[in-house]
Enzyme design. Structure first.
Site, PDB file in Angstrom:
ATOM      1  N   ARG A 171       2.527  -6.249   7.578  1.00 44.95           N
ATOM      2  CA  ARG A 171       3.310  -5.524   6.579  1.00 44.95           C
ATOM      3  C   ARG A 171       4.183  -4.483   7.272  1.00 44.95           C
ATOM      4  O   ARG A 171       4.012  -4.215   8.463  1.00 44.95           O
ATOM      5  CB  ARG A 171       2.380  -4.801   5.593  1.00 44.95           C
ATOM      6  CG  ARG A 171       1.494  -5.721   4.747  1.00 44.95           C
ATOM      7  CD  ARG A 171       2.301  -6.459   3.714  1.00 44.95           C
ATOM      8  NE  ARG A 171       1.459  -7.256   2.834  1.00 44.95           N
ATOM      9  CZ  ARG A 171       1.020  -8.481   3.112  1.00 44.95           C
ATOM     10  NH1 ARG A 171       1.363  -9.045   4.280  1.00 44.95           N
ATOM     11  NH2 ARG A 171       0.280  -9.153   2.236  1.00 44.95           N
ATOM     12  N   LYS A 199       1.734  -0.548 -11.729  1.00 44.60           N
ATOM     13  CA  LYS A 199       2.023  -1.191 -10.437  1.00 44.60           C
ATOM     14  C   LYS A 199       0.803  -1.824  -9.772  1.00 44.60           C
ATOM     15  O   LYS A 199       0.819  -2.091  -8.576  1.00 44.60           O
ATOM     16  CB  LYS A 199       2.644  -0.169  -9.497  1.00 44.60           C
ATOM     17  CG  LYS A 199       1.766   1.019  -9.208  1.00 44.60           C
ATOM     18  CD  LYS A 199       2.207   1.693  -7.934  1.00 44.60           C
ATOM     19  CE  LYS A 199       1.128   2.608  -7.449  1.00 44.60           C
ATOM     20  NZ  LYS A 199       1.302   3.003  -6.068  1.00 44.60           N
ATOM     21  N   ALA A 243       8.796   5.223 -13.237  1.00 43.66           N
ATOM     22  CA  ALA A 243       7.699   5.027 -14.203  1.00 43.66           C
ATOM     23  C   ALA A 243       7.471   3.548 -14.464  1.00 43.66           C
ATOM     24  O   ALA A 243       8.341   2.849 -14.991  1.00 43.66           O
ATOM     25  CB  ALA A 243       8.044   5.748 -15.517  1.00 43.66           C
ATOM     26  N   TYR A 297       3.105  -8.333 -12.195  1.00 43.14           N
ATOM     27  CA  TYR A 297       3.706  -7.083 -11.709  1.00 43.14           C
ATOM     28  C   TYR A 297       4.983  -7.400 -10.932  1.00 43.14           C
ATOM     29  O   TYR A 297       6.060  -6.858 -11.220  1.00 43.14           O
ATOM     30  CB  TYR A 297       2.729  -6.304 -10.817  1.00 43.14           C
ATOM     31  CG  TYR A 297       3.456  -5.313  -9.945  1.00 43.14           C
ATOM     32  CD1 TYR A 297       3.709  -5.600  -8.606  1.00 43.14           C
ATOM     33  CD2 TYR A 297       3.962  -4.139 -10.478  1.00 43.14           C
ATOM     34  CE1 TYR A 297       4.431  -4.725  -7.818  1.00 43.14           C
ATOM     35  CE2 TYR A 297       4.691  -3.261  -9.700  1.00 43.14           C
ATOM     36  CZ  TYR A 297       4.926  -3.562  -8.372  1.00 43.14           C
ATOM     37  OH  TYR A 297       5.662  -2.697  -7.589  1.00 43.14           O
ATOM     38  N   ASN A 325       4.125   9.911 -18.344  1.00 49.28           N
ATOM     39  CA  ASN A 325       3.156   9.822 -19.463  1.00 49.28           C
ATOM     40  C   ASN A 325       1.732  10.097 -18.979  1.00 49.28           C
ATOM     41  O   ASN A 325       0.765   9.944 -19.717  1.00 49.28           O
ATOM     42  CB  ASN A 325       3.239   8.449 -20.158  1.00 49.28           C
ATOM     43  CG  ASN A 325       2.724   7.323 -19.264  1.00 49.28           C
ATOM     44  OD1 ASN A 325       2.302   7.558 -18.129  1.00 49.28           O
ATOM     45  ND2 ASN A 325       2.756   6.106 -19.793  1.00 49.28           N
ATOM     46  N   VAL A 348     -11.694  -6.242   5.647  1.00 52.73           N
ATOM     47  CA  VAL A 348     -10.388  -6.787   6.080  1.00 52.73           C
ATOM     48  C   VAL A 348     -10.249  -8.159   5.434  1.00 52.73           C
ATOM     49  O   VAL A 348     -11.069  -9.055   5.689  1.00 52.73           O
ATOM     50  CB  VAL A 348     -10.333  -6.905   7.616  1.00 52.73           C
ATOM     51  CG1 VAL A 348      -9.048  -7.628   8.050  1.00 52.73           C
ATOM     52  CG2 VAL A 348     -10.417  -5.516   8.245  1.00 52.73           C
ATOM     53  N   ILE A 382       5.308   8.174  -5.166  1.00 50.74           N
ATOM     54  CA  ILE A 382       6.643   8.210  -4.567  1.00 50.74           C
ATOM     55  C   ILE A 382       7.555   9.152  -5.361  1.00 50.74           C
ATOM     56  O   ILE A 382       8.368   9.888  -4.806  1.00 50.74           O
ATOM     57  CB  ILE A 382       7.242   6.792  -4.474  1.00 50.74           C
ATOM     58  CG1 ILE A 382       6.275   5.906  -3.682  1.00 50.74           C
ATOM     59  CG2 ILE A 382       8.612   6.807  -3.788  1.00 50.74           C
ATOM     60  CD1 ILE A 382       6.468   4.438  -3.848  1.00 50.74           C
ATOM     61  N   ASN A 423      -4.996  -0.552  -2.289  1.00 51.90           N
ATOM     62  CA  ASN A 423      -4.141  -0.639  -1.093  1.00 51.90           C
ATOM     63  C   ASN A 423      -4.919  -0.255   0.170  1.00 51.90           C
ATOM     64  O   ASN A 423      -5.870   0.520   0.137  1.00 51.90           O
ATOM     65  CB  ASN A 423      -2.907   0.261  -1.272  1.00 51.90           C
ATOM     66  CG  ASN A 423      -2.005  -0.217  -2.414  1.00 51.90           C
ATOM     67  OD1 ASN A 423      -1.630   0.546  -3.264  1.00 51.90           O
ATOM     68  ND2 ASN A 423      -1.682  -1.506  -2.430  1.00 51.90           N
ATOM     69  N   LYS A 481       9.270  -6.687 -11.649  1.00 56.51           N
ATOM     70  CA  LYS A 481      10.271  -6.117 -10.739  1.00 56.51           C
ATOM     71  C   LYS A 481      11.469  -7.058 -10.626  1.00 56.51           C
ATOM     72  O   LYS A 481      12.623  -6.643 -10.642  1.00 56.51           O
ATOM     73  CB  LYS A 481       9.659  -5.849  -9.362  1.00 56.51           C
ATOM     74  CG  LYS A 481       8.668  -4.709  -9.314  1.00 56.51           C
ATOM     75  CD  LYS A 481       9.296  -3.402  -9.765  1.00 56.51           C
ATOM     76  CE  LYS A 481       8.307  -2.256  -9.776  1.00 56.51           C
ATOM     77  NZ  LYS A 481       8.878  -1.014 -10.323  1.00 56.51           N
ATOM     78  N   SER A 518      10.616  -3.548  -5.336  1.00 54.50           N
ATOM     79  CA  SER A 518       9.562  -3.780  -4.340  1.00 54.50           C
ATOM     80  C   SER A 518       9.853  -5.045  -3.539  1.00 54.50           C
ATOM     81  O   SER A 518      10.432  -5.996  -4.066  1.00 54.50           O
ATOM     82  CB  SER A 518       8.217  -3.928  -5.063  1.00 54.50           C
ATOM     83  OG  SER A 518       7.225  -4.441  -4.201  1.00 54.50           O
TER      84      SER A 518
HETATM   85  C1  WQD Z   1      -1.799  -4.557   2.751  1.00 57.16           C
HETATM   86  C2  WQD Z   1      -2.606  -5.470   3.656  1.00 57.16           C
HETATM   87  C3  WQD Z   1      -4.207  -6.825   2.514  1.00 57.16           C
HETATM   88  C4  WQD Z   1      -6.811  -3.586   1.209  1.00 57.16           C
HETATM   89  C5  WQD Z   1       0.947  -3.955  -2.498  1.00 57.16           C
HETATM   90  C6  WQD Z   1       1.717  -4.456  -3.655  1.00 57.16           C
HETATM   91  C7  WQD Z   1       3.166  -4.146  -3.459  1.00 57.16           C
HETATM   92  C8  WQD Z   1       3.333  -2.675  -3.213  1.00 57.16           C
HETATM   93  C9  WQD Z   1       2.499  -2.222  -2.033  1.00 57.16           C
HETATM   94  C10 WQD Z   1       3.873  -1.675  -5.323  1.00 57.16           C
HETATM   95  C11 WQD Z   1      -2.806  -6.865   3.072  1.00 57.16           C
HETATM   96  C12 WQD Z   1      -4.891  -5.849   3.460  1.00 57.16           C
HETATM   97  C13 WQD Z   1      -5.762  -4.299   1.759  1.00 57.16           C
HETATM   98  C14 WQD Z   1      -8.117  -3.711   1.730  1.00 57.16           C
HETATM   99  C15 WQD Z   1      -7.269  -5.257   3.369  1.00 57.16           C
HETATM  100  N1  WQD Z   1       2.966  -1.952  -4.368  1.00 57.16           N
HETATM  101  N2  WQD Z   1      -5.996  -5.118   2.828  1.00 57.16           N
HETATM  102  N3  WQD Z   1      -8.295  -4.557   2.806  1.00 57.16           N
HETATM  103  O1  WQD Z   1      -0.604  -6.097  -0.945  1.00 57.16           O
HETATM  104  O2  WQD Z   1       1.084  -5.589   0.896  1.00 57.16           O
HETATM  105  O3  WQD Z   1       1.391  -4.608  -1.348  1.00 57.16           O
HETATM  106  O4  WQD Z   1       1.143  -2.579  -2.336  1.00 57.16           O
HETATM  107  O5  WQD Z   1       5.038  -1.931  -5.304  1.00 57.16           O
HETATM  108  O6  WQD Z   1       3.860  -4.530  -4.610  1.00 57.16           O
HETATM  109  O7  WQD Z   1       1.567  -5.864  -3.689  1.00 57.16           O
HETATM  110  O8  WQD Z   1      -0.433  -3.778   0.099  1.00 57.16           O
HETATM  111  O9  WQD Z   1      -2.086  -2.176   0.912  1.00 57.16           O
HETATM  112  O10 WQD Z   1      -2.787  -3.857  -0.869  1.00 57.16           O
HETATM  113  O11 WQD Z   1      -2.395  -4.625   1.455  1.00 57.16           O
HETATM  114  O12 WQD Z   1      -7.459  -6.020   4.341  1.00 57.16           O
HETATM  115  O13 WQD Z   1      -9.114  -3.095   1.271  1.00 57.16           O
HETATM  116  O14 WQD Z   1      -3.900  -4.918   3.819  1.00 57.16           O
HETATM  117  O15 WQD Z   1      -4.848  -8.090   2.581  1.00 57.16           O
HETATM  118  O16 WQD Z   1      -2.780  -7.790   4.137  1.00 57.16           O
HETATM  119  P1  WQD Z   1       0.320  -5.141  -0.284  1.00 57.16           P
HETATM  120  P2  WQD Z   1      -1.986  -3.548   0.342  1.00 57.16           P
END
Ligand code: WQD
Length: 338
Positions: free
Chosen positions: A232, A85, A82, A150, A32, A218, A12, A200, A154, A125
């Site tokens: 989300r 996360k 920085a 984490y 860093n 999933v 970002i 993610n 925040k 976040s």
């Molecule tokens: C999204 C959805 C998973 C991976 C995280 C951090 C948050 C922010 C954004 C920093 C969920 C599903 C994921 C996979 C899946 N980061 N999923 N299979 O958990 O909403 O947020 O990233 O600030 O703080 O917590 O994002 O992309 O990990 O998951 O099914 O291989 O996708 O279960 O429902 P999340 P995510």
């Protein structure tokens, strides 16, 4: 106007640096390189044809931070990205997260206060809300006990800034609570560089699409949602970057109502995991191999933003659809795979 962007070579951060440069701000990056690469600097320069200063500094090194501010006493604003996360890593190594994310924030604020007037944007976040009682989530929603160290850094980080603003009227700050940032710059010259196996959803999808991963898991389809998968708010990273410039200008033009404010940054639209998969299949014109796996510890069921406050106060709204954002993510993945 000279702006410091900490973590400016990150996902970002680098997109925000591009937006600042394109609005003719002078930018200094501190990073860093623990979760980024100096090559990102080339991408930023190629996109903007602008020079940007970079200093490899670890914000936990208090003397290095002090020396930096002695050298750059003309900093007008700071955007602080920085931080470590990774939610899972924070549970395995909480002290690494408390030290890295909080001591660096304290040292930064102490040096800023010595400069006199300071404008400070904090990368927060939606994680601070935990499982909100209702969606869409407003900035007034209850801050629930954090589900990970984490997320706790925040929450604590916001409290540190809030208390500092209360004690020091010359400190003006805004915490920006991101929902789920996705995608990459349309030039495909900068984007997300996940190190190792992506945690993610979207980087895992794009790595599966280009054959780096065999299939997507999933994490659960038995949640109390329409299709059983979690919901989300997936916000395009360039729209998110633009919001940072708007927030900074709100402070520098003294438009803020108080010297500490909080804004949610999302699209205001909830998408399930299966919605994202369908969207990706549409834009990539390929089937995405996936299987239903067990739930992931710590996942909230639904999180999407009420964006009214940012729309009205920041005069900002996200303008990019999920399809368009996912297309930029795929183009970036194809670019780095080469
Ligand atoms: C999204 C959805 C998973 C991976 C995280 C951090 C948050 C922010 C954004 C920093 C969920 C599903 C994921 C996979 C899946 N980061 N999923 N299979 O958990 O909403 O947020 O990233 O600030 O703080 O917590 O994002 O992309 O990990 O998951 O099914 O291989 O996708 O279960 O429902 P999340 P995510």
């Amino acid at each position: 106007m000279k702006i410091l962007v900490t973590g400016g070579l990150g996902f970002i951060g680098s997109h925000t640096v591009v937006e600042l440069l394109e609005k003719n701000y002078e930018v200094v990056i501190i990073d860093n390189l623990s979760n980024s690469d100096e090559k990102v600097l080339e991408g930023i320069k190629q996109i903007t044809a602008k020079e940007v200063q970079f200093e490899k500094i670890d914000l936990k090194d208090r003397m290095a931070v002090a020396d930096f501010f002695t050298k750059h006493s003309d900093i007008q604003g700071v955007i602080h990205f920085a931080a470590s996360k990774a939610v899972g890593e924070s549970a395995e190594n909480p002290l690494l997260y408390y030290e890295n994310n909080l001591s660096s924030l304290v040292y930064l604020l102490k040096e800023l206060l010595l400069l006199g007037k300071a404008n400070f944007i904090f990368s927060s976040s939606c994680t601070v809300y935990g499982e909100a009682d209702q969606v869409p989530i407003t900035e007034e929603a209850e801050i629930k006990p954090a589900l990970s160290p984490y997320g706790n850094t925040k929450q604590i980080g916001e409290e540190i800034i809030k208390d500092s603003c209360k004690a020091h009227p010359n400190l003006n700050a805004i915490s920006l609570r991101y929902f789920n940032p996705i995608g990459a710059h349309p030039s495909a010259l900068i984007g997300e560089l996940p190190l190792g196996v992506p945690q993610n959803l979207v980087p895992f999808i794009t790595q599966t699409a280009v054959g780096l991963r065999s299939e997507l898991s999933v994490f659960g389809d038995d949640y109390p949602t329409e299709d059983g998968t979690c919901i989300r708010d997936y916000i395009y990273v360039v729209d998110l970057a633009k919001a940072h410039v708007k927030a900074l200008e709100r402070l520098m033009n003294q438009k803020a109502s108080t010297n500490y404010e909080v804004f949610n940054l999302g699209t205001g639209k909830g998408s399930s995991v299966l919605d994202v998969i369908r969207s990706f299949e549409r834009i990539s014109e390929q089937k995405l191999p996936y299987r239903i796996a067990s739930r992931r510890e710590g996942d909230v069921v639904k999180a999407f933003a009420d964006t009214k406050k940012a729309n009205e106060e920041l005069q900002w709204s996200s303008e990019t659809s999920l399809d368009e954002a996912l297309l930029t993510a795929l183009q970036w993945e194809k670019k780095i795979k080469k």
